[in-house]
Design an enzyme around this catalytic site. Structure first.
Site, PDB file in Angstrom:
ATOM      1  N   TRP A   1       0.849  -1.191   0.000  1.00  0.00           N
ATOM      2  CA  TRP A   1       0.000   0.000   0.000  1.00  0.00           C
ATOM      3  C   TRP A   1       0.884   1.239   0.000  1.00  0.00           C
ATOM      4  CZ3 TRP A   1      -0.311   3.630   4.142  1.00  0.00           C
ATOM      5  CH2 TRP A   1      -1.158   4.712   3.835  1.00  0.00           C
TER       6      TRP A   1
ATOM      7  N   GLU B   1      -2.888  -2.829  -2.803  1.00  0.00           N
ATOM      8  CA  GLU B   1      -4.085  -2.321  -2.110  1.00  0.00           C
ATOM      9  C   GLU B   1      -4.436  -0.907  -2.585  1.00  0.00           C
ATOM     10  OE1 GLU B   1      -3.508  -1.871   2.128  1.00  0.00           O
ATOM     11  OE2 GLU B   1      -5.653  -1.686   2.529  1.00  0.00           O
TER      12      GLU B   1
ATOM     13  N   LYS C   1      -6.958   2.690  -2.438  1.00  0.00           N
ATOM     14  CA  LYS C   1      -7.534   3.530  -1.383  1.00  0.00           C
ATOM     15  C   LYS C   1      -8.274   4.701  -1.998  1.00  0.00           C
ATOM     16  CE  LYS C   1      -6.415   5.520   3.064  1.00  0.00           C
ATOM     17  NZ  LYS C   1      -5.565   5.441   4.217  1.00  0.00           N
TER      18      LYS C   1
ATOM     19  N   ASP D   1      -9.736  -3.076   1.119  1.00  0.00           N
ATOM     20  CA  ASP D   1      -9.844  -2.760   2.546  1.00  0.00           C
ATOM     21  C   ASP D   1     -11.246  -2.196   2.758  1.00  0.00           C
ATOM     22  OD1 ASP D   1      -9.782  -1.049   4.952  1.00  0.00           O
ATOM     23  OD2 ASP D   1      -7.630  -1.462   4.984  1.00  0.00           O
TER      24      ASP D   1
ATOM     25  N   HIS E   1     -11.760   1.557   2.596  1.00  0.00           N
ATOM     26  CA  HIS E   1     -11.166   2.316   1.497  1.00  0.00           C
ATOM     27  C   HIS E   1     -12.117   2.660   0.368  1.00  0.00           C
ATOM     28  CE1 HIS E   1      -6.715   1.354   2.520  1.00  0.00           C
ATOM     29  NE2 HIS E   1      -7.430   1.686   3.575  1.00  0.00           N
TER      30      HIS E   1
ATOM     31  N   HIS F   1      -8.911  -6.768   3.480  1.00  0.00           N
ATOM     32  CA  HIS F   1      -8.484  -6.145   4.725  1.00  0.00           C
ATOM     33  C   HIS F   1      -9.745  -5.868   5.515  1.00  0.00           C
ATOM     34  CE1 HIS F   1      -4.118  -4.502   4.483  1.00  0.00           C
ATOM     35  NE2 HIS F   1      -4.195  -5.812   4.480  1.00  0.00           N
TER      36      HIS F   1
ATOM     37  N   ASP G   1     -11.922   6.321   7.046  1.00  0.00           N
ATOM     38  CA  ASP G   1     -11.140   5.087   7.149  1.00  0.00           C
ATOM     39  C   ASP G   1     -10.443   5.065   8.506  1.00  0.00           C
ATOM     40  OD1 ASP G   1      -9.712   2.791   6.467  1.00  0.00           O
ATOM     41  OD2 ASP G   1      -8.060   3.960   5.629  1.00  0.00           O
TER      42      ASP G   1
ATOM     43  N   ASP H   1     -10.194   2.816  10.857  1.00  0.00           N
ATOM     44  CA  ASP H   1      -9.569   1.579  11.336  1.00  0.00           C
ATOM     45  C   ASP H   1      -9.995   1.215  12.756  1.00  0.00           C
ATOM     46  OD1 ASP H   1      -7.794   0.741   9.041  1.00  0.00           O
ATOM     47  OD2 ASP H   1      -7.076   2.771   9.344  1.00  0.00           O
TER      48      ASP H   1
ATOM     49  N   ASP I   1      -7.107  -5.396   9.570  1.00  0.00           N
ATOM     50  CA  ASP I   1      -6.361  -4.142   9.468  1.00  0.00           C
ATOM     51  C   ASP I   1      -7.078  -3.064  10.265  1.00  0.00           C
ATOM     52  OD1 ASP I   1      -4.620  -2.161   8.821  1.00  0.00           O
ATOM     53  OD2 ASP I   1      -5.339  -1.862   6.772  1.00  0.00           O
TER      54      ASP I   1
HETATM   55  C1  RNT Z   1      -3.787   2.095   4.872  1.00  0.00           C
HETATM   56  C2  RNT Z   1      -3.923   0.675   4.477  1.00  0.00           C
HETATM   57  C3  RNT Z   1      -2.833  -0.244   4.929  1.00  0.00           C
HETATM   58  C4  RNT Z   1      -2.378   0.017   6.352  1.00  0.00           C
HETATM   59  C5  RNT Z   1      -1.440  -1.021   6.927  1.00  0.00           C
HETATM   60  C6  RNT Z   1      -0.768  -0.529   8.166  1.00  0.00           C
HETATM   61  O1  RNT Z   1      -4.913   2.838   4.658  1.00  0.00           O
HETATM   62  O2  RNT Z   1      -5.156   0.183   4.873  1.00  0.00           O
HETATM   63  O3  RNT Z   1      -3.226  -1.549   4.739  1.00  0.00           O
HETATM   64  O4  RNT Z   1      -3.472   0.135   7.221  1.00  0.00           O
HETATM   65  O5  RNT Z   1      -0.557  -1.435   5.978  1.00  0.00           O
HETATM   66 ZN    ZN Z   2      -5.555  -1.912   4.645  1.00  0.00          ZN
END
Ligand code: RNT
Ligand code: ZN
Length: 429
Positions: free
Chosen positions: A190, A231, A233, A264, A267, A291, A299, A301, A331
């Site tokens: 990423w 990945e 975003k 993800d 994302h 993810h 986002d 997390d 993630d």
């Molecule tokens: C960031 C991505 C990525 C990270 C990790 C730490 O937006 O989601 O995957 O969260 O690699």
């Molecule tokens: Zn991610």
């Protein structure tokens, strides 16, 4: 160990088994499948994505861990001890997911473009001892060379080449790990590259990212050892107007170059369903990395919980009969709560979603749908929500030798008192 008697767990399971049987669903098969369904547990929940570098590390590039709950792991040994605690509270066999910033270099500063497999030796040997697989990620953030907001798409040749070399060494390390572990290492790439405000040259950055990736992937590795993943975003904090590695970029590059792509859950636009993307993608891709995360307004997390998004994701994998084509990785990074509880809550929630999906009488839903009886389909879907999956889940925990029900929470609390809190009081390092 359990506050619930084994007899009552078994009795509840046998009733549940009958209920599912009546719908043509075999709970024994679901239990066997759960036991062999790994989830990749991300190491970065244990220390808020800090890593062990002395001169760099931490989040940047639009990602952010908030909170300063005591007890974050400060060393590899502490992080591995925390991992072991978390794994002891989670049923099934899993994988560990490392980032390059978790290299252990004996106090020597090793630039990210010169990392080697030996810097992960402790992780590899520990994973072997535990019998868990290892996944990996290059760390293209939290570094002076990423300070401009651009890494591999930077207009600065020196910066760009540094990150090309970083991803290259990470691929070599990942391939070594996959080979040594006898299980392919899923390496997810990423890049944070993007801009706060409207760019004038969207194409230029993407062209450079494409060329840089071509250089990175010029070296071929056996997919038995290394699975390359990219990945995408939508945006990050402070990177709201433009993301170089957007969904279209990643999907285009990935499919054209036989890479695996990663979705993800945080994302995409909040009204976009990641679950809906699975069937569309699997028609064109061999496999897919998910993810598993939880966006809250952005986002963010947050720790994964058993919500509709997660369930929909698991149901889609089941309905596409795609468990063998999907890599599940967590993630999230919440620094505001006990980090072991965060890991275990998130993993157990993801597993519960998978189990509920595995127990779904999908054939009955399909029958109703193909008969055009959408009322029946909806009614069945609603009834499925209250089927006794919890009794099967408890059985899975019992069979796996981990705490049933809420018992694990107290155990995590004890670990906090006995280990994590002492870190703050200055013991340890
Ligand atoms: C960031 C991505 C990525 C990270 C990790 C730490 O937006 O989601 O995957 O969260 O690699
Ligand atoms: Zn991610």
């Amino acid at each position: 160990m359990s506050s619930i008697s084994e007899a009552s767990i078994r009795q509840a399971y046998s009733w549940a088994r009958e209920r599912y049987d009546a719908l043509g669903v075999n709970t024994e098969t679901a239990l066997a499948n759960m036991a062999k369904q790994p989830i990749s547990l991300h190491c970065w929940q244990g220390d808020d994505v800090r890593g062990f570098e002395t001169d760099a590390g931490g989040t940047s590039g639009g990602i952010l861990s908030t909170g300063s709950y005591p007890g974050a792991a400060r060393t590899g040994d502490e992080l591995r001890a925390d991992y072991e605690k978390a794994l002891s509270l989670i049923p099934g066999k899993h994988r560990v997911n490392l980032h390059a910033i978790y290299a252990e270099t004996d106090g020597v500063s090793v630039p990210r473009d010169q990392l080697k497999t030996e810097h992960f030796r402790k992780w590899i040997d520990w994973a072997k001892k535990l019998g868990v697989g290892v996944d990996f990620n290059p760390s293209c953030f939290g570094h002076p060379m990423a300070a401009s907001g651009f890494t591999i798409s930077s207009a600065d040749e020196h910066v760009r080449q540094f990150w090309v070399r970083h991803v290259e060494v990470c691929r070599a390390i990942s391939a070594d790990i996959g080979k040594e572990m006898g299980s392919p290492c899923v390496m997810n790439i990423w890049f944070p590259d993007g801009m706060k405000d409207q760019p004038a040259d969207r194409l230029g950055f993407r062209q450079r990212m494409k060329d840089a990736l071509d250089a990175v992937f010029a070296t071929k590795y056996d997919r038995e050892h290394l699975i390359d993943v990219l990945e995408s975003k939508l945006f990050g904090i402070g990177v709201e107007s433009y993301t170089v590695g957007s969904h279209e970029f990643v999907m285009g590059y990935g499919l054209k170059n036989n890479l695996t792509i990663c979705y993800d859950m945080g994302h995409f636009h909040p009204t976009e369903s990641v679950a809906d993307k699975i069937s569309a993608t699997l028609l064109f891709a061999e496999d897919l990395l998910l993810h598993v995360s939880r966006p809250v307004r952005w986002d963010s997390d947050h720790v994964v919980i058993l919500n509709d998004d997660l369930l929909a994701l698991a149901q889609e994998v089941k309905r596409c009969d795609a468990f063998n084509r999907i890599y599940f990785a967590l993630d999230f990074f919440d620094g505001s709560i006990n980090r072991i509880m965060a890991w275990v809550t998130g993993t157990r929630a993801a597993q519960k979603a998978l189990l509920i999906a595995m127990l779904e009488p999908t054939h009955l839903l399909r029958e109703a749908e193909s008969a055009g009886d959408y009322g029946r389909r909806l009614a069945l879907l609603e009834e499925c929500k209250t089927l006794p999956f919890a009794a099967v889940w408890d059985m899975f925990c019992l069979q796996s030798g981990v705490p049933v029900g809420t018992d694990w929470v107290d155990l995590a609390g004890t670990y906090e008192r006995e280990v994590l809190r002492k870190r703050v009081q200055g013991a340890g390092l």
